[in-house]
Design an enzyme around this catalytic site. Structure first.
Site, PDB file in Angstrom:
ATOM      1  N   SER A  10     -13.921   9.858  29.188  1.00 15.06           N
ATOM      2  CA  SER A  10     -13.401   9.100  30.140  1.00 15.06           C
ATOM      3  C   SER A  10     -12.134   8.236  29.780  1.00 15.06           C
ATOM      4  O   SER A  10     -11.374   7.873  30.575  1.00 15.06           O
ATOM      5  CB  SER A  10     -14.287   8.093  30.737  1.00 15.06           C
TER       6      SER A  10
ATOM      7  N   GLU B 264       5.900  -6.734 -34.946  1.00 12.12           N
ATOM      8  CA  GLU B 264       5.572  -5.285 -35.251  1.00 12.12           C
ATOM      9  C   GLU B 264       6.577  -4.626 -35.992  1.00 12.12           C
ATOM     10  O   GLU B 264       6.227  -3.717 -36.790  1.00 12.12           O
ATOM     11  CB  GLU B 264       5.734  -4.340 -33.789  1.00 12.12           C
TER      12      GLU B 264
END
Length: 791
Positions: free
Chosen positions: A479, A201
């Site tokens: 229940s 770069e």
């Protein structure tokens, strides 16, 4: 004549000289005016540029000096601890390894890889920062036999007693800017990365002062020659300036600002500081809505490896992606990414970073990108929701989003995946059996001994981030409530035991407002005088009401407080049959105390938090408080095993595909809107709810829906039978249930059930009487497991 002509010629010359002189004067005046105008423009520009440069200087200096990246917190599953005797199948071990992003290889050489040959595994763990300190990478050899760890050795064939693998990353808590990064100091970055990014770069990075005129000229020449934009002349410093302070627009003003700010940045900060910032800031991809910034995070995202462990071609690929992370995405565009990587490798060779043999070897290797980020997909959105809620009790939301914390949780990948699969496939199976397609479900699986939540599912669609039914769906529990009523009775052993008589007959109860409550059994049948045990096993409503009304709804409601629940409900008789709305998480809290044998054990999803520097931030220690009713809980747990053996959950062994001894209870709410099942052994507790979001009748019962999902989840998990572990003061005795009397092991129809201390039935069976008063207490504590299984 000749004089006139001569005068005429002279006149013309004079006129021309005059005109020329006037023209020169005019031309000089114009240049003078232009020069003054230029000076004016230059002065104006300089006057404007200097303040603007000062503004840019302030932006660069203040912005870079105060640069503190927000780092997401990482959420991890529990680490897999391997030791000799651990029950784990080959398939489950591979699932755990895949979840932690381990890669299978014929010859593992790098951390995070493993090989398998039959029941033998060779694993190279990764270094990890645990709550008790950093653990280094380790190579181990593991042998399984009959679904159990038989032997663990290190590379020198020394036997190891315990090995802890680095855990699976299951989520991140991201900053609000939706940037995902992992910081790495420049000195810890690989040399090839630091030198390679400059070679590709910005080769003159160490020579220029922010802007490189030669690079700009070279890029311009290439662009003109190719007839299109092929190269950019931006330096690494310019790229960093753009990423930190500017947008991506291609305007002259933006380019000018970029150049000025790059020069200013190099004026104030060193090359090392700039390079380190670049390595941590550069954009390298997208994970959904979150941007991947920096090489360290990209390394884990694409390779499931720490940055320091990348090889040459992997470093080259990441550097190549700087030019265009989306364009060169190796998962979406592998051919394009490979071509770019090879180009970067050639640059490495041209600049002397690698030699020709190294270049040739790297070019032959594939991209080596993991199939998906972060290993095996574990949705676990419901579990992560619970983690965040528990963390918010101690941490600010902003701290979780920006401090880079390591959050260690209790989630077990194998268990979570089993739960997700059971919910998704189980609901589809129920639809195929004729039940509504709109059914939803929630499932929670926890550790009986320490309250750690191993799995939590809040939606039929794994990964859904909507309504979390496991934590927020308040539904009538039916229940599921009854065991608490029976426990209240068993806490009074002088009055009640499992053979105490109850009346399962019609009842009409007048309420305080004058209304009448007329409960019925599910089958609309009555059973007369029944034992407390049979009433619970078969979930008979009328017998349960008979028992509950002996204590009153107020005492039943108060009993819920011992489980840490603050319930807003009216103390009405229907409370006995579960006319009470709770969430699956709250039901888990209640049954956790029962499953643990009478200990109050808070449910927890987080075990520890480690700071970014490796320091222990906080440890969520286990707390256990023994309840005063442990003897009664032990007796109740036995009764709940009979629910599975011969009661409302008797279909469970067939659904599991093998005989099982499990304590459990089914639950169905009014109009069959809600289906519940709670089941547990000595290791795991599972709570399942099934129903509709609109709370309309769903035609479900506890055994027809929730029980099936529970069985589907636990069928594939390592699970032993429930084992009786009675506390002091609880003993087994032989009884004859039909006559509510004590009996003998050699008497017909005799069964062994637990009783508290000396509170035994007063009656003796005829068989026992015939044996000259021989007692019913026939074996000691060490024989109970065998005798219980025989019966």
């Amino acid at each position: 004549m000749s004089r006139k002509k001569t005068k005429k010629k002279l006149s013309k010359k004079t006129t021309k000289r005059r005109l020329s002189k006037k023209s020169a004067v005019a031309k000089h005046s114009r240049w003078k005016l232009l020069w003054r105008f230029s000076l004016l423009i230059f002065g104006f520009g300089l006057g404007m540029l200097l303040p603007w440069a000062l503004i840019l200087n302030h932006t660069v200096k203040e912005g870079f000096e105060g640069l503190t990246w927000e780092r997401p917190s990482r959420v991890y599953a529990r680490p897999l601890s391997l030791y000799s005797g651990l029950q784990i199948s080959t398939q489950d071990l591979e699932t755990e390894l895949h979840a932690a992003a381990y890669r299978k290889s014929s010859n593992p050489t790098t951390p995070g890889s493993y090989s398998q040959q039959g029941n033998r595994f060779r694993i190279i763990s990764r270094a990890f920062e645990f709550a008790d300190g950093k653990q280094a990478s380790q190579l181990i050899e593991l042998q399984l036999q009959a679904g159990m760890v038989r032997k663990i050795q290190d590379v020198d064939q020394n036997e190891l007693s315990l090995v802890r693998l680095d855990p699976a990353e299951i989520a991140s808590i991201y900053p609000l800017d939706k940037q995902d990064r992992e910081l790495v100091p420049l000195e810890n970055a690989p040399h090839l990365l630091v030198a390679g990014i400059q070679a590709v770069e910005d080769r003159r990075f160490n020579q220029h002062h922010g802007v490189d005129p030669k690079a700009i000229a070279r890029a311009l020449w290439v662009d003109i020659r190719e007839g299109r934009i092929e190269q950019g002349g931006s330096t690494l410093t310019q790229q960093l300036v753009k990423n930190l302070f500017l947008d991506s627009s291609q305007t002259i003003i933006r380019k000018l600002n970029e150049a000025i700010m790059a020069v200013l940045m190099e004026l104030h900060f060193s090359k090392s500081e700039i390079l380190e910032a670049y390595i941590n800031q550069v954009y390298l991809g997208q994970s959904g809505a979150y941007a991947i910034h920096g090489f360290a995070r990209a390394s884990r995202f694409y390779f499931d490896q720490p940055l320091q462990q990348l090889n040459t071609e992997q470093v080259a690929l990441l550097i190549g992606m700087v030019k265009g992370a989306s364009w060169y995405n190796p998962r979406r565009n592998p051919k394009r990414a490979l071509k770019r990587r090879d180009l970067v490798l050639q640059v490495f060779a041209d600049t002397g970073l690698i030699d020709k043999p190294g270049l040739h070897a790297a070019l032959q290797r594939p991209l080596g990108v993991s199939k998906q980020a972060n290993g095996l997909k574990i949705a676990a959105s419901g579990f992560i929701d619970l983690v965040k809620r528990q963390l918010r009790e101690r941490y600010a939301e902003s701290d979780l989003r920006r401090e880079g914390l390591t959050i260690l949780t209790t989630l077990e990948p194998v268990t979570q995946l089993a739960a997700e699969k059971a919910v998704a496939e189980g609901l589809d199976d129920l639809a195929a059996r004729g039940l509504p397609k709109q059914l939803q479900a929630a499932m929670i699986i926890s550790d009986v001994q320490n309250g750690e939540i191993h799995a939590l599912v809040g939606d039929r669609v794994a990964g859904s981030r909507g309504f979390n039914r496991a934590l927020d769906a308040r539904r009538q529990i039916g229940s599921i409530m009854k065991p608490l009523v029976y426990l209240l009775a068993l806490e009074h052993p002088e009055q009640f035991n499992l053979l105490s008589k109850l009346e399962d007959t019609a009842v009409d109860i007048r309420l305080a407002n004058g209304d009448h409550w007329v409960p019925k059994n599910y089958t609309n049948k009555t059973h007369g005088t029944v034992s407390l045990l049979d009433a619970l096993v078969h979930s008979w409503n009328l017998a349960s009401v008979d028992l509950g009304m002996k204590f009153g709804p107020i005492h039943i409601l108060q009993s819920l407080q011992r489980y840490g629940l603050s319930v807003e409900a009216l103390p009405v008789p229907s409370l006995i049959l579960g006319a009470l709305e709770l969430t699956p998480f709250e039901v888990s809290r209640i049954y956790q105390s029962l499953a643990s044998g009478g200990y109050s054990v808070p449910l927890r999803a987080v075990t520890a938090i480690v700071a970014e520097d490796g320091a222990l931030e906080e440890s969520f220690r286990l707390t256990m408080t023994p309840l005063q009713n442990r003897q009664a809980v032990a007796v109740l747990n036995y009764a709940l095993t009979q629910v599975v053996a011969k009661g409302t959950a008797k279909a469970l062994p067939a659904l599991m595909g093998r005989p099982v001894i499990i304590a459990g209870k089914t639950g169905t709410s009014n109009d069959r809107k809600d289906s519940w099942f709670v089941g547990y052994n000595n290791q795991r507790l599972g709570v399942v709810w099934v129903g509709r979001d609109d709370n309309q009748p769903a035609r479900v019962t506890g055994s027809s829906a929730a029980l099936r999902l529970w069985a589907k989840a636990f069928r594939g998990l390592s699970m032993s039978d429930w084992r009786a572990d009675y506390p002091r003061g609880v003993e087994l005795h032989w009884v004859e249930p039909a006559s509510f009397s004590l009996s003998d092991a050699n008497c017909p129809d005799a069964v062994a059930i637990p009783f508290i201390n000396t509170y035994l039935p007063e009656n003796k069976s005829e068989c026992l009487q015939a044996k000259s008063g021989q007692g019913g207490k026939l074996w000691n504590w060490f024989d109970r497991k065998t005798k219980t299984q025989e019966n």
